[in-house]
Scaffold this motif. Structure first.
Motif, PDB file in Angstrom:
ATOM      1  N   SER A 322      93.670 100.754  42.753  1.00  0.00           N
ATOM      2  CA  SER A 322      93.988 101.176  41.389  1.00  0.00           C
ATOM      3  C   SER A 322      94.839 102.441  41.386  1.00  0.00           C
ATOM      4  O   SER A 322      95.556 102.709  40.421  1.00  0.00           O
ATOM      5  N   GLN A 323      94.794 103.216  42.470  1.00  0.00           N
ATOM      6  CA  GLN A 323      95.611 104.420  42.570  1.00  0.00           C
ATOM      7  C   GLN A 323      97.060 104.083  42.885  1.00  0.00           C
ATOM      8  O   GLN A 323      97.957 104.909  42.687  1.00  0.00           O
ATOM      9  N   THR A 324      97.327 102.874  43.419  1.00  0.00           N
ATOM     10  CA  THR A 324      98.685 102.464  43.771  1.00  0.00           C
ATOM     11  C   THR A 324      99.181 101.446  42.746  1.00  0.00           C
ATOM     12  O   THR A 324      99.538 100.328  43.082  1.00  0.00           O
ATOM     13  N   HIS A 325      99.144 101.827  41.476  1.00  0.00           N
ATOM     14  CA  HIS A 325      99.697 101.036  40.381  1.00  0.00           C
ATOM     15  C   HIS A 325      98.991  99.699  40.180  1.00  0.00           C
ATOM     16  O   HIS A 325      99.588  98.743  39.685  1.00  0.00           O
ATOM     17  N   THR A 430     115.508 103.959  38.261  1.00  0.00           N
ATOM     18  CA  THR A 430     114.227 103.940  37.547  1.00  0.00           C
ATOM     19  C   THR A 430     113.288 102.857  38.089  1.00  0.00           C
ATOM     20  O   THR A 430     112.077 102.993  38.006  1.00  0.00           O
ATOM     21  N   GLU A 431     113.870 101.778  38.649  1.00  0.00           N
ATOM     22  CA  GLU A 431     113.038 100.735  39.256  1.00  0.00           C
ATOM     23  C   GLU A 431     112.148 101.294  40.360  1.00  0.00           C
ATOM     24  O   GLU A 431     111.050 100.793  40.607  1.00  0.00           O
ATOM     25  N   GLN A 432     112.618 102.364  41.023  1.00  0.00           N
ATOM     26  CA  GLN A 432     111.865 102.921  42.143  1.00  0.00           C
ATOM     27  C   GLN A 432     110.561 103.586  41.706  1.00  0.00           C
ATOM     28  O   GLN A 432     109.696 103.865  42.532  1.00  0.00           O
ATOM     29  N   SER A 433     110.418 103.820  40.404  1.00  0.00           N
ATOM     30  CA  SER A 433     109.153 104.387  39.921  1.00  0.00           C
ATOM     31  C   SER A 433     108.009 103.404  40.142  1.00  0.00           C
ATOM     32  O   SER A 433     106.845 103.807  40.304  1.00  0.00           O
ATOM     33  N   HIS A 452     118.956 112.963  27.422  1.00  0.00           N
ATOM     34  CA  HIS A 452     119.383 112.794  28.807  1.00  0.00           C
ATOM     35  C   HIS A 452     118.228 112.279  29.667  1.00  0.00           C
ATOM     36  O   HIS A 452     117.066 112.606  29.433  1.00  0.00           O
ATOM     37  N   MET A 453     118.595 111.457  30.657  1.00  0.00           N
ATOM     38  CA  MET A 453     117.638 110.940  31.616  1.00  0.00           C
ATOM     39  C   MET A 453     117.529 111.912  32.796  1.00  0.00           C
ATOM     40  O   MET A 453     118.535 112.456  33.272  1.00  0.00           O
ATOM     41  N   TYR A 454     116.283 112.115  33.252  1.00  0.00           N
ATOM     42  CA  TYR A 454     116.034 112.969  34.408  1.00  0.00           C
ATOM     43  C   TYR A 454     115.170 112.221  35.422  1.00  0.00           C
ATOM     44  O   TYR A 454     114.312 111.415  35.049  1.00  0.00           O
ATOM     45  N   PHE A 455     115.396 112.513  36.713  1.00  0.00           N
ATOM     46  CA  PHE A 455     114.627 111.914  37.800  1.00  0.00           C
ATOM     47  C   PHE A 455     113.898 113.001  38.586  1.00  0.00           C
ATOM     48  O   PHE A 455     114.412 114.115  38.741  1.00  0.00           O
ATOM     49  N   SER A 456     112.706 112.657  39.070  1.00  0.00           N
ATOM     50  CA  SER A 456     111.946 113.572  39.918  1.00  0.00           C
ATOM     51  C   SER A 456     111.440 112.804  41.130  1.00  0.00           C
ATOM     52  O   SER A 456     110.676 111.843  40.993  1.00  0.00           O
ATOM     53  N   LEU A 457     111.870 113.193  42.321  1.00  0.00           N
ATOM     54  CA  LEU A 457     111.508 112.496  43.553  1.00  0.00           C
ATOM     55  C   LEU A 457     110.100 112.878  43.995  1.00  0.00           C
ATOM     56  O   LEU A 457     109.695 114.034  43.884  1.00  0.00           O
ATOM     57  N   SER A 458     109.370 111.903  44.526  1.00  0.00           N
ATOM     58  CA  SER A 458     108.016 112.173  45.019  1.00  0.00           C
ATOM     59  C   SER A 458     108.008 112.468  46.509  1.00  0.00           C
ATOM     60  O   SER A 458     106.968 112.822  47.062  1.00  0.00           O
ATOM     61  N   GLU A 459     109.159 112.311  47.168  1.00  0.00           N
ATOM     62  CA  GLU A 459     109.290 112.613  48.595  1.00  0.00           C
ATOM     63  C   GLU A 459     110.370 113.670  48.782  1.00  0.00           C
ATOM     64  O   GLU A 459     111.232 113.859  47.924  1.00  0.00           O
ATOM     65  N   ASP A 460     110.338 114.336  49.917  1.00  0.00           N
ATOM     66  CA  ASP A 460     111.332 115.349  50.228  1.00  0.00           C
ATOM     67  C   ASP A 460     112.722 114.711  50.239  1.00  0.00           C
ATOM     68  O   ASP A 460     112.934 113.700  50.911  1.00  0.00           O
TER      69      ASP A 460
END
Length: 499
Positions: A322-325, A430-433, A452-460
């Motif tokens: 459940s933690q992985t979508h 956005t598909e990568q979310s 405006h659309m903004y992206f925030s990466l979960s990896e370095d």
């Protein structure tokens, strides 16, 4: 006699990317004339000039001794927790009494396909929603029952299914459909993979339909992966052709085209021709919650020996899932991996420790493995976002889509590859979310200044860029970092001055 196409096989292809990719690699070698590497046996030796067939194939270990491969293969494991491991493989088609939390979706698919039994028309369908939410499971489970019922009525219903991640182009996808139908029917494809037009391959597909099938369903899994090398995605032409197949093939029986995608707004990306001919019943599959995942896993409990699962194993696996979508496929795989870890240590019981170790191994580099497996254009889009985050002087948490798209265009020019529109670029990112690679949000900049659309990466971002550069098509970008950095910073400066 009814048939379920070998393209669907005994297993549904929700998790079929690796198998399809290996097929695609073989096809590439056939079409280019390159040799497929075979195992190198030049260094294999046998003592006393013995016949290789009689050798135990001993492999030296670190102590100078040997491990007999044959003996090891023939020796039973000291521990065993499984009765039927296939029940905890996510690609196994299961009976309907094991399907949990999908009553509405199951009912709609059944209602849509039921008219086949009366030789009546059936609608096209679009099954959309996040990965691992039962889309392929449902359609293949229902089709299996339809095939069996048709057989009992001396009717023939063909299930012709492919995963679109492998072929990449409409021409290859059509050949895959021909091959799937031919394999199902036990006949030759009748057309080569290369050297003839797509229209000739389609005509061969239609011949097989007219000659052998009373009704057909085409299943195109991961349809959004069929992008092709050109500006307009190639799934448009395939959907246009197959959604009109009854007319084009002069086919009297019912036909349905079912497309499966993780992308909820897939229909919006179709061109006008495809949209005019493809009007599916859009069935959405939402995430499973922890309670549903627990029920799904309990319904596969008989994959294991009685008393071989500790009481806390299934609740813990469901919690991780459940933690992985809410991905049921990953939860089922995690349960199997935990059992395999228990067996490797010779245990006859799966414990919480096995689950946590399996989860740790799964989580490690999971997102990076996903990025490595995406298409060239998606890698390019992700790379542009990562480069924008990496090159920005203050390393902002949220990256504006505008400058990232300009970076995408510059990098595409540098690689001399096709450029997609800004809308397609945003869709790819956005598909990568869905896979936890990043998050996105839309922000208003105040009255008269737009959204405006903004992206925030979960990896370095540097790690993401290094991962993508492992693909030989991207490796030269390492030499362009200074130029890319200058472009990114100038675009960010212009964006901020206007907003």
């Amino acid at each position: 006699m009814g048939r379920e196409g070998r393209g669907a096989g005994s297993n549904h292809p929700e998790d079929d990317g690796d198998r399809q990719s290996s097929v695609a690699d073989t096809e590439n070698s056939e079409s280019t004339g390159e040799d497929v590497d075979s195992p190198d046996t030049s260094q294999t030796t046998f003592e006393n000039d013995s016949d290789p067939a009689d050798s135990s194939h001993e492999v030296a270990n670190g102590d100078g001794g040997g491990i007999s491969i044959r003996d090891r293969l023939q020796t039973e494991s000291s521990g065993g927790v499984f009765v039927n491991k296939d029940l905890v493989r996510s690609d196994t088609i299961i009976d309907e009494d094991r399907i949990v939390g999908r009553d509405d979706q199951l009912g709609r698919v059944v209602d849509n396909l039921k008219p086949v039994l009366q030789n009546e028309g059936i609608p096209d369908m679009l099954l959309s929603g996040p990965s691992g939410t039962g889309k392929s499971l449902i359609i293949h489970a229902v089709c299996k029952q339809i095939v069996e019922l048709c057989e009992s009525q001396d009717k023939t219903f063909g299930v012709i299914s492919i995963n679109c991640e492998g072929p990449k182009t409409a021409d290859r996808a059509v050949y895959r459909l021909v091959k799937a139908a031919a394999d199902d029917l036990g006949v030759e494809p009748g057309v080569p993979q290369t050297g003839v037009s797509t229209d000739q391959k389609l005509e061969r597909l239609y011949e097989l339909m007219r000659e052998y099938y009373g009704g057909v369903i085409f299943i195109l899994d991961e349809i959004d992966m069929l992008e092709g090398p050109y500006q307009e995605a190639e799934y448009n032409s395939l959907i246009y052709q197959l959604s009109r197949a009854r007319k084009l093939a002069d086919f009297d029986g019912p036909i349905s085209l079912t497309a499966i995608t993780n992308y909820a707004d897939f229909m919006r990306d179709l061109n006008s021709r495809a949209q005019s001919s493809y009007n599916p019943d859009d069935i959405f599959f939402d995430d499973y919650d922890a309670t549903q995942l627990r029920s799904i896993l309990k319904n596969r409990r008989d994959a294991f020996e009685p008393e071989s699962l500790a009481d806390d194993v299934i609740p813990l696996v469901a919690a991780f899932g459940s933690q992985t979508h809410g991905d049921a496929r990953k939860a089922i795989d995690l349960l199997r991996w935990a059992g395999e870890l228990a067996e490797r240590r010779g245990a006859d019981r799966v414990t919480e420790t096995d689950v946590r170790e399996a989860q740790e191994k799964y989580t490690e580099n999971r997102k990076l493995r996903h990025i490595s497996g995406t298409s060239t254009q998606k890698k390019l889009s992700i790379y542009a976002v990562a480069a924008t985050a990496s090159c920005a002087r203050e390393h902002p948490e949220w990256i504006p889509a505008g400058p990232a798209f300009k970076a995408y265009q510059f990098i595409a020019d540098t690689m001399d590859t096709e450029q997609y529109s800004r809308e397609t670029f945003v869709n790819h990112v956005t598909e990568q979310s869905t896979y936890g690679v990043l998050d996105f949000e839309r922000r208003g900049k105040g009255r008269g200044r737009g959204v405006h659309m903004y992206f925030s990466l979960s990896e370095d971002p540097e790690t993401i860029m290094e991962t993508i550069r492992e693909d030989s098509r991207f490796e030269d970008l390492a030499h362009e970092e200074a130029t890319i950095s200058a472009v990114v910073r100038e675009r960010l400066k212009q964006f901020r001055s206007k907003n």
